[in-house]
Each structure stands twice: as C-alpha cells, then as structure tokens.
Design a protein around this motif. Structure first.
Motif, PDB file in Angstrom:
ATOM      1  N   ASP A  14       1.273  -0.245   9.640  1.00  0.00           N
ATOM      2  CA  ASP A  14       1.203  -1.256   8.585  1.00  0.00           C
ATOM      3  C   ASP A  14       2.573  -1.419   7.924  1.00  0.00           C
ATOM      4  O   ASP A  14       3.008  -0.546   7.167  1.00  0.00           O
ATOM      5  CB  ASP A  14       0.162  -0.841   7.532  1.00  0.00           C
ATOM      6  CG  ASP A  14       0.004  -1.883   6.433  1.00  0.00           C
ATOM      7  OD1 ASP A  14       0.733  -2.897   6.436  1.00  0.00           O
ATOM      8  OD2 ASP A  14      -0.850  -1.667   5.554  1.00  0.00           O
ATOM      9  N   PRO A  15       3.278  -2.527   8.195  1.00  0.00           N
ATOM     10  CA  PRO A  15       4.634  -2.709   7.629  1.00  0.00           C
ATOM     11  C   PRO A  15       4.643  -2.824   6.107  1.00  0.00           C
ATOM     12  O   PRO A  15       5.696  -2.681   5.486  1.00  0.00           O
ATOM     13  CB  PRO A  15       5.109  -4.020   8.285  1.00  0.00           C
ATOM     14  CG  PRO A  15       3.852  -4.719   8.681  1.00  0.00           C
ATOM     15  CD  PRO A  15       2.876  -3.655   9.041  1.00  0.00           C
ATOM     16  N   MET A  16       3.488  -3.068   5.510  1.00  0.00           N
ATOM     17  CA  MET A  16       3.409  -3.174   4.042  1.00  0.00           C
ATOM     18  C   MET A  16       3.023  -1.842   3.399  1.00  0.00           C
ATOM     19  O   MET A  16       2.768  -1.782   2.193  1.00  0.00           O
ATOM     20  CB  MET A  16       2.389  -4.249   3.649  1.00  0.00           C
ATOM     21  CG  MET A  16       2.687  -5.628   4.221  1.00  0.00           C
ATOM     22  SD  MET A  16       4.205  -6.336   3.563  1.00  0.00           S
ATOM     23  CE  MET A  16       3.577  -7.080   2.050  1.00  0.00           C
ATOM     24  N   CYS A  17       2.952  -0.785   4.207  1.00  0.00           N
ATOM     25  CA  CYS A  17       2.522   0.524   3.694  1.00  0.00           C
ATOM     26  C   CYS A  17       3.677   1.514   3.659  1.00  0.00           C
ATOM     27  O   CYS A  17       4.427   1.657   4.633  1.00  0.00           O
ATOM     28  CB  CYS A  17       1.394   1.072   4.576  1.00  0.00           C
ATOM     29  SG  CYS A  17       0.764   2.686   4.038  1.00  0.00           S
ATOM     30  N   THR A  65       0.839  -1.198   0.000  1.00  0.00           N
ATOM     31  CA  THR A  65       0.000   0.000   0.000  1.00  0.00           C
ATOM     32  C   THR A  65       0.874   1.249   0.000  1.00  0.00           C
ATOM     33  O   THR A  65       1.928   1.276   0.647  1.00  0.00           O
ATOM     34  CB  THR A  65      -0.912   0.032   1.247  1.00  0.00           C
ATOM     35  OG1 THR A  65      -1.779  -1.103   1.210  1.00  0.00           O
ATOM     36  CG2 THR A  65      -1.748   1.312   1.310  1.00  0.00           C
ATOM     37  N   ILE A  66       0.428   2.253  -0.732  1.00  0.00           N
ATOM     38  CA  ILE A  66       1.048   3.580  -0.681  1.00  0.00           C
ATOM     39  C   ILE A  66       0.015   4.539  -0.121  1.00  0.00           C
ATOM     40  O   ILE A  66      -1.142   4.539  -0.542  1.00  0.00           O
ATOM     41  CB  ILE A  66       1.500   4.042  -2.086  1.00  0.00           C
ATOM     42  CG1 ILE A  66       2.659   3.178  -2.581  1.00  0.00           C
ATOM     43  CG2 ILE A  66       1.913   5.510  -2.067  1.00  0.00           C
ATOM     44  CD1 ILE A  66       3.125   3.502  -3.987  1.00  0.00           C
ATOM     45  N   ALA A  67       0.415   5.344   0.842  1.00  0.00           N
ATOM     46  CA  ALA A  67      -0.487   6.317   1.450  1.00  0.00           C
ATOM     47  C   ALA A  67       0.117   7.714   1.357  1.00  0.00           C
ATOM     48  O   ALA A  67       1.335   7.875   1.294  1.00  0.00           O
ATOM     49  CB  ALA A  67      -0.754   5.967   2.910  1.00  0.00           C
ATOM     50  N   VAL A  68      -0.764   8.720   1.355  1.00  0.00           N
ATOM     51  CA  VAL A  68      -0.305  10.111   1.273  1.00  0.00           C
ATOM     52  C   VAL A  68      -1.375  11.024   1.849  1.00  0.00           C
ATOM     53  O   VAL A  68      -2.565  10.699   1.820  1.00  0.00           O
ATOM     54  CB  VAL A  68      -0.003  10.507  -0.202  1.00  0.00           C
ATOM     55  CG1 VAL A  68      -1.266  10.503  -1.049  1.00  0.00           C
ATOM     56  CG2 VAL A  68       0.699  11.860  -0.281  1.00  0.00           C
TER      57      VAL A  68
END
Length: 438
Positions: free
Chosen positions: A227-230, A159-162
């Motif tokens: 979230d380690p996958m983010c 996941t990418i968050a911003v």
C-alpha cells in the motif's frame, strides 16, 4: 537451530546454558567502551527529533489539554523511592548501596508508557513529512493548525501500521487517530485484551495473531509494502523511533542537575531499562552514554523466558538467534518484553554502549509490583518492574564488573535509576488481578 549448533553455543558461551535453564543471570558486556561510537546513528538525529517535537508543542497543547502545564512537552518526573528500596532489601535479602530513583515514564502523557516518546515522535515526524511535502505547511508555521478539520481530512488519505505487543501500538493508535490517520495495529498473542480494546475504542483497526511478536511485525511489514499510502513503523529497525527515545537523555540530565544529583567518577549513575525488541531502551541508552560517558552504567532487564537482547549480544548473533533456539518458550506475563528475537539495528549499536543485561522471573515481577503499591503507592505494569532488580543483581552477581571499573568504593554515593516503562493506563480490574498474583 539444530542440537549440534546449540551444543556448540553452550560450549562457547557457558552462561548461555544458565540462560537456557531460566536461571536469573547478570551478563557483563566485555565489549563495553568508555567512549563508544557508532556509524549507525548520530547525535544530529537526536537534535532533529528535539526540534521536531518543539515545533509540534503548540499542536500537542491544543489536542491534549494535559500538556498545557508542560507547554506541550511530553515528559515524566524522577522520584526517590526509599521505602521500595528498603522493601526489596528486606524481602529479597539483598543490598542496594546508594539511592534508588524511578523515572516515571509509566505516567507519561498521551499513552502512559515509554512508547509515548518514540511511538508518538515517529507519528508526528511522518505527519510533518507529509504536510511539508503538500506545500500547505512550512516549518515556521504554528503547528496548532494541524488540529483543524482540513488537516484531519488530509491525513485520512494515509494509513500508519505497526506490529506490537501492546504499548507501542497504543501510543501510535492514540496519536495517529488524533491526527486523522487510519491506523492498523498488528498484535501478537502476548498482547493484553484491554490494550486491544482501548485501541479499537480509539478507532484503530486491530489485527490479532496467534503467533508471537516477530510474526505480527513481519505480517504488518508485508501488508504495508503493498500500500503506497501506508507508512509502517518498524519497531525492529526504525531510526525515528530510536531518536524519539534518545531525546529523553538530555531531559533526564537537566532533571538530575535540578535535583543536585551529581554524575561523575565518585557518583556513578546506574540505569536499569526493561527490554523487549530493544528500541526504547536502546535509544535511551545511546543518549545517556553520549551525555554522561563512562560515568553512566546501563543494564537491560529481560524475563527469563524472553531474554532476546541478552543472548543476541552475548553471542554476537543479534537477530540471527532467537530464544526458541536455546529452548525457551517466550511466554511471560511481561507482555511488552515478550519478544523472541532482538533488533539487529539496536543490538549492533549497543555492542559498545551498554554495561550488560540481567534476567528476572515473572514471580519476582509480581512480588515487586505488590511491594511498590504497598510501600510507595506506586503502580507499574509487570514489565516495568524488571528494572527494580538491577541494583541488587549488580551487587550480587556483578562484582567483577564493579571491580573492573573501580566502582566498589563509590557505590554508597551511587544513584540507581529504574526506568518505569508503563502502567498508568492499566484498567482498575487488571490492576487488582496483578496485585493478587504476588
């Protein structure tokens, strides 16, 4: 900030009181240096960004056909706008010596704003980092392979968050979803509905806040940590974003040379960049100063209600002061610039790099928006029009700067460049509404 602290700041920085009263000002950076340096960033990081973008050019051509013509290069043109120059002079009663150009980042491929530089680059950089770490990709490979279903499935694990007021979220949402990432965009109350709708259409998750930009960023940052996958793209602190923007400088230098536009002591270059939290204009400014040295003079443009970089640099407090601390409400139609607190990282880098900042009213933005459409057939979103007032603000309010730098006698040979930061993706109904606000 209590009233005593505010009073002391107004005493120490008299121009800050003008800013607090929403007067249009031009603040001159007395810490400007002819040969600035910083330990916070390096040209090597810009060069690495250029190389990364070059490796991705084959992938970008496959996934965005509009980039075939440019061989996978995300770039915009420069354009002379003499009719707009004349219109500004007539309507506002100002003088603009020299020539007026626009850097057409409003028409950048992929997401139609300057964020197609930094935002797209950081997504690509993160994708490359993951792909190389997996052992399934090597730097010497043809990156067009990343467009396959196999790699889409691979990136769907992440996941990418911003946090964003709009355009950064758009660039990351479009690029991230194209690669296959899950994308979460934390949007502030200032974000336009059409930008939220477009992100949802692309498949991104949009989380809305009633608070401003800083809250959206902080909430996004906190959720991503869990979230380690983010991967959180931090508009306030990201060096990758900054590097992506800085790549623009070398490309602009090449364009000016192709157009036979000299940049030297007798032919100064003035660049006017709309500024929100600071990453986009800061990266561009860094690159330009490294290339052109003392012959380029860079001013950041901000709304009178949201001059976060102006007050951060003026006081030296950077992110320790917000526009609310001096009584401003951070409410502006220039959504991309609706930021109450500037990036500390960018502010610290810019201390010796930029020439100053100036402010504009929302009404000026809409008048300029209509004039550009009438005279040049050029549509930019409101925030991009902040740059249009740089030359006249400088001539009217910056005579001391021009005199100090021995520029007065060279202004007729000056080049003024307005960095048009967004506009081509604005829906037609929204364009009509903007044009009616003149």
């Amino acid at each position: 900030m209590n009233s005593n602290d505010q009073h002391e700041l107004f005493q120490q920085f008299p121009q800050l009181k003008e800013v607090a009263n929403q007067h249009t000002v031009l603040w001159e950076n007395t810490n400007w240096l002819a040969k600035p340096t910083t330990s916070l960033f390096s040209l090597q990081e810009v060069e690495e960004a250029q190389e990364t973008l070059l490796r991705f050019s084959s992938y970008l051509k496959v996934t965005f056909p509009e980039l075939m013509k440019s061989d996978g290069l995300i770039e915009s043109s420069i354009k002379s706008i003499p009719a707009m120059k004349q219109a500004l002079e007539e309507v506002f009663g100002v003088t603009i010596p020299g020539q007026l150009l626009v850097k057409c980042d409003h028409a950048l491929p992929i997401s139609g704003s300057i964020k197609a530089r930094g935002g797209v680059y950081e997504v690509l950089k993160h994708a490359e980092r993951l792909a190389l770490a997996s052992g399934k990709l090597k730097e010497e490979d043809n990156y067009a392979v990343l467009a396959t279903e196999e790699w889409q499935t691979f990136f769907q694990q992440y996941t990418i968050a911003v946090g964003s007021t709009g355009n950064l979220g758009l660039s990351i949402g479009i690029m991230g979803k194209k690669l296959g990432f899950n994308v979460v965009v934390h949007m502030s109350s200032d974000a336009k509905e059409w930008k939220k709708a477009m992100l949802r259409e692309k498949g991104a998750t949009v989380i809305e806040y009633q608070a401003d930009y800083s809250v959206a960023v902080e909430q996004g940052r906190q959720e991503a940590v869990q979230d380690p996958m983010c991967h959180f793209i931090d508009d306030e602190n990201s060096k990758d974003l900054f590097a992506g923007y800085a790549v623009a400088a070398k490309r602009l230098k090449d364009q000016l040379e192709e157009a036979d536009i000299a940049v030297d002591k007798a032919h100064p270059l003035f660049v006017y960049l709309p500024c929100g939290v600071g990453g986009g204009p800061g990266g561009v400014a860094y690159g330009l100063r490294e290339l052109f040295g003392e012959h380029v003079h860079i001013f950041f443009a901000e709304p009178v209600a949201s001059p976060c970089m102006t007050i951060g640099l003026m006081t030296g407090l950077h992110d320790a002061i917000s526009v609310e601390d001096i009584g401003l409400n951070n409410k502006t139609e220039a959504d991309g610039l609706a930021v109450g607190r500037a990036s500390k990282f960018v502010g610290k880098v810019m201390e010796h790099y930029i020439s100053g900042c100036y402010t504009v009213t929302d009404q000026e933005l809409f008048t300029s928006l209509s004039l550009a459409m009438e005279r040049e057939g050029l549509f930019l979103e409101p925030s991009a029009h902040a740059g249009m007032f740089g030359a006249s603000r400088l001539w009217q309010k910056g005579q001391s700067y021009l005199e100090k730098h021995s520029l007065v006698n060279h202004m007729d040979q000056a080049t003024h460049l307005v960095w048009a930061t967004g506009g081509s993706m604005v829906p037609s109904a929204m364009r009509t509404a903007y044009l009616a606000k003149r």
